[in-house]
Design a protein around this motif. Structure first.
Motif, PDB file in Angstrom:
ATOM      1  N   UNK A   1       0.756  -1.315  -0.063  1.00 39.55           N
ATOM      2  CA  UNK A   1      -0.076   0.124   0.000  1.00 39.55           C
ATOM      3  C   UNK A   1       0.872   1.138  -0.058  1.00 39.55           C
ATOM      4  N   UNK A   2       0.251   2.564   0.109  1.00 41.20           N
ATOM      5  CA  UNK A   2       1.029   3.452  -0.007  1.00 41.20           C
ATOM      6  C   UNK A   2       1.961   3.964   1.098  1.00 41.20           C
ATOM      7  N   UNK A   3       1.437   3.708   2.198  1.00 40.16           N
ATOM      8  CA  UNK A   3       2.472   3.849   3.440  1.00 40.16           C
ATOM      9  C   UNK A   3       3.771   2.875   3.294  1.00 40.16           C
ATOM     10  N   UNK A   4       3.629   1.540   2.621  1.00 36.87           N
ATOM     11  CA  UNK A   4       4.740   0.924   2.407  1.00 36.87           C
ATOM     12  C   UNK A   4       5.603   1.085   1.348  1.00 36.87           C
ATOM     13  N   UNK A   5       4.872   1.730   0.293  1.00 36.42           N
ATOM     14  CA  UNK A   5       5.590   2.340  -0.859  1.00 36.42           C
ATOM     15  C   UNK A   5       6.416   3.534  -0.520  1.00 36.42           C
ATOM     16  N   UNK A   6       5.909   4.465   0.336  1.00 37.41           N
ATOM     17  CA  UNK A   6       6.672   5.598   0.829  1.00 37.41           C
ATOM     18  C   UNK A   6       7.959   5.379   1.680  1.00 37.41           C
ATOM     19  N   UNK A   7       7.777   4.128   2.510  1.00 35.88           N
ATOM     20  CA  UNK A   7       9.051   3.726   3.138  1.00 35.88           C
ATOM     21  C   UNK A   7      10.096   3.025   2.205  1.00 35.88           C
ATOM     22  N   UNK A   8       9.467   2.227   1.307  1.00 31.71           N
ATOM     23  CA  UNK A   8      10.458   1.853   0.058  1.00 31.71           C
ATOM     24  C   UNK A   8      11.336   2.932  -0.536  1.00 31.71           C
ATOM     25  N   UNK A   9      10.467   3.789  -1.060  1.00 37.27           N
ATOM     26  CA  UNK A   9      11.070   4.886  -1.847  1.00 37.27           C
ATOM     27  C   UNK A   9      12.129   5.784  -0.801  1.00 37.27           C
ATOM     28  N   UNK A  10      11.590   5.924   0.582  1.00 35.76           N
ATOM     29  CA  UNK A  10      12.797   6.792   1.328  1.00 35.76           C
ATOM     30  C   UNK A  10      13.841   5.860   1.462  1.00 35.76           C
ATOM     31  N   UNK A  11      13.873   4.680   1.333  1.00 34.85           N
ATOM     32  CA  UNK A  11      14.970   3.609   1.375  1.00 34.85           C
ATOM     33  C   UNK A  11      15.884   3.820   0.251  1.00 34.85           C
ATOM     34  N   UNK A  12      15.442   4.457  -0.913  1.00 32.80           N
ATOM     35  CA  UNK A  12      15.940   4.638  -2.076  1.00 32.80           C
ATOM     36  C   UNK A  12      15.428   3.867  -3.406  1.00 32.80           C
ATOM     37  N   UNK A  13      14.662   2.946  -3.061  1.00 38.83           N
ATOM     38  CA  UNK A  13      13.916   2.113  -4.278  1.00 38.83           C
ATOM     39  C   UNK A  13      13.398   3.071  -5.372  1.00 38.83           C
ATOM     40  N   UNK A  14      13.427   2.852  -6.524  1.00 39.60           N
ATOM     41  CA  UNK A  14      12.906   3.684  -7.714  1.00 39.60           C
ATOM     42  C   UNK A  14      11.779   3.019  -8.541  1.00 39.60           C
ATOM     43  N   UNK A  15      11.884   1.675  -8.483  1.00 38.87           N
ATOM     44  CA  UNK A  15      10.866   1.148  -9.466  1.00 38.87           C
ATOM     45  C   UNK A  15       9.772   0.269  -8.578  1.00 38.87           C
ATOM     46  N   UNK A  16       8.683   1.029  -7.769  1.00 41.40           N
ATOM     47  CA  UNK A  16       7.917   0.429  -6.885  1.00 41.40           C
ATOM     48  C   UNK A  16       6.449   0.369  -7.452  1.00 41.40           C
ATOM     49  N   UNK A  17       5.980  -0.973  -7.414  1.00 35.76           N
ATOM     50  CA  UNK A  17       4.205  -0.937  -7.685  1.00 35.76           C
ATOM     51  C   UNK A  17       3.694  -1.075  -6.623  1.00 35.76           C
ATOM     52  N   UNK A  18       2.631  -0.407  -6.349  1.00 40.51           N
ATOM     53  CA  UNK A  18       2.064  -0.500  -5.145  1.00 40.51           C
ATOM     54  C   UNK A  18       0.570  -0.940  -5.048  1.00 40.51           C
ATOM     55  N   UNK A  19       0.218  -1.758  -4.197  1.00 39.43           N
ATOM     56  CA  UNK A  19      -1.013  -2.398  -4.259  1.00 39.43           C
ATOM     57  C   UNK A  19      -2.258  -1.481  -3.563  1.00 39.43           C
ATOM     58  N   UNK A  20      -3.133  -2.106  -3.317  1.00 31.53           N
ATOM     59  CA  UNK A  20      -4.247  -1.412  -2.959  1.00 31.53           C
ATOM     60  C   UNK A  20      -4.530  -1.558  -1.185  1.00 31.53           C
ATOM     61  N   UNK A  21      -3.620  -2.329  -0.491  1.00 28.30           N
ATOM     62  CA  UNK A  21      -3.594  -2.283   0.916  1.00 28.30           C
ATOM     63  C   UNK A  21      -3.740  -3.715   1.537  1.00 28.30           C
ATOM     64  N   UNK A  22      -3.927  -4.608   0.709  1.00 27.71           N
ATOM     65  CA  UNK A  22      -3.817  -5.970   1.520  1.00 27.71           C
ATOM     66  C   UNK A  22      -2.855  -6.849   1.021  1.00 27.71           C
ATOM     67  N   UNK A  23      -2.600  -7.729   1.519  1.00 28.06           N
ATOM     68  CA  UNK A  23      -1.460  -8.933   1.179  1.00 28.06           C
ATOM     69  C   UNK A  23      -2.347  -9.723  -0.146  1.00 28.06           C
ATOM     70  N   UNK A  24      -3.495 -10.063  -0.052  1.00 21.99           N
ATOM     71  CA  UNK A  24      -4.282 -10.872  -1.130  1.00 21.99           C
ATOM     72  C   UNK A  24      -4.245  -9.887  -2.366  1.00 21.99           C
TER      73      UNK A  24
END
Length: 236
Positions: free
Chosen positions: A82-105
């Motif tokens: 989801x968005x919060x996880x994507x933001x944390x990944x971007x803060x770590x430096x990742x540039x090719x992020x694909x974001x889901x809608x919020x659930x593992x399923x």
């Protein structure tokens, strides 16, 4: 409203600041803390994998702690729940992020839609405990993956007087519950005050979280329309 924030630091402080800006009175009562295992993340990254997957922002913070050791992997595809996880990944430096809608399923569905097969396993950088939905979704689609547990949530002990003050001095209007385990830990801590909390709202991130709420509070449950903090705040 007097709102009890049960999530761990540093996320709890950010939530409290947001509540204050909205005119609420936050009370911090973190029921767990994250214990990071960056060496596990480093070792897992060095093994062959086709892409990365994260289902929590905490995993992104573990990766950030690797510093320069993370540089060889920053161009890899990373799937974020989801968005919060994507933001944390971007803060770590990742540039090719694909974001889901919020659930593992739903994240498993997203990954399946992007690839029919994987030449190497997906690397799932996970916490402990965690919801099984993502891994179950990958198995159902025959997508190979390896799970590396790079952090674990450890219960936080609180003095009985501190718990009473947080919940009853004055009485809490609402409690924010972010995960099934988070809810279980909160109700373990608050058990001596269950009767006094009879009218307190239990605001749950998802149906799975709500399932951990004891029967006597079921009439107080509200479930976020979207499994993120925006969804929880919409319930206030």
């Amino acid at each position: 409203m007097r709102v009890v924030v049960t999530r761990p630091e540093p996320s709890a402080r950010r939530t409290a600041d947001r509540l204050e800006r909205l005119g609420h009175h936050p009370v911090l009562l973190p029921v767990s803390r994250a214990v990071h295992h960056p060496e596990t993340a480093r070792d897992a990254l060095r093994k062959p994998h086709a892409a990365l997957a994260l289902t929590s922002a905490e995993a992104g913070r573990v990766l950030s702690s690797l510093g320069d050791q993370l540089a060889p992997y920053l161009e890899e595809t990373l799937y974020a729940v989801g968005d919060a996880t994507a933001k944390a990944a971007a803060a770590a430096g990742f540039r090719n992020i694909r974001t889901g809608t919020g659930t593992g399923a739903e994240l498993a569905k997203l990954i399946a839609s992007h690839t029919a097969s994987l030449a190497a396993p997906l690397l799932y950088l996970a916490g402990k405990p965690r919801s099984p939905g993502f891994e179950e979704g990958l198995r159902a689609r025959n997508l190979p993956f390896v799970t590396a547990e790079i952090y674990e949530m450890s219960p936080v002990a609180h003095d009985g007087n501190a718990i009473r003050a947080a919940l009853l001095d004055p009485k809490a209007d609402a409690v924010l519950l972010y995960s099934r385990k988070n809810a279980q830990l909160f109700f373990d801590l608050s058990a001596p005050h269950a009767e006094a909390l009879a009218a307190t709202l239990m605001l749950c991130l998802s149906d799975n979280v709500a399932n951990a709420v004891p029967d006597e509070f079921h009439r107080n449950i509200k479930i976020a329309g979207h499994p993120d903090e925006d969804g929880l705040f919409a319930l206030l």
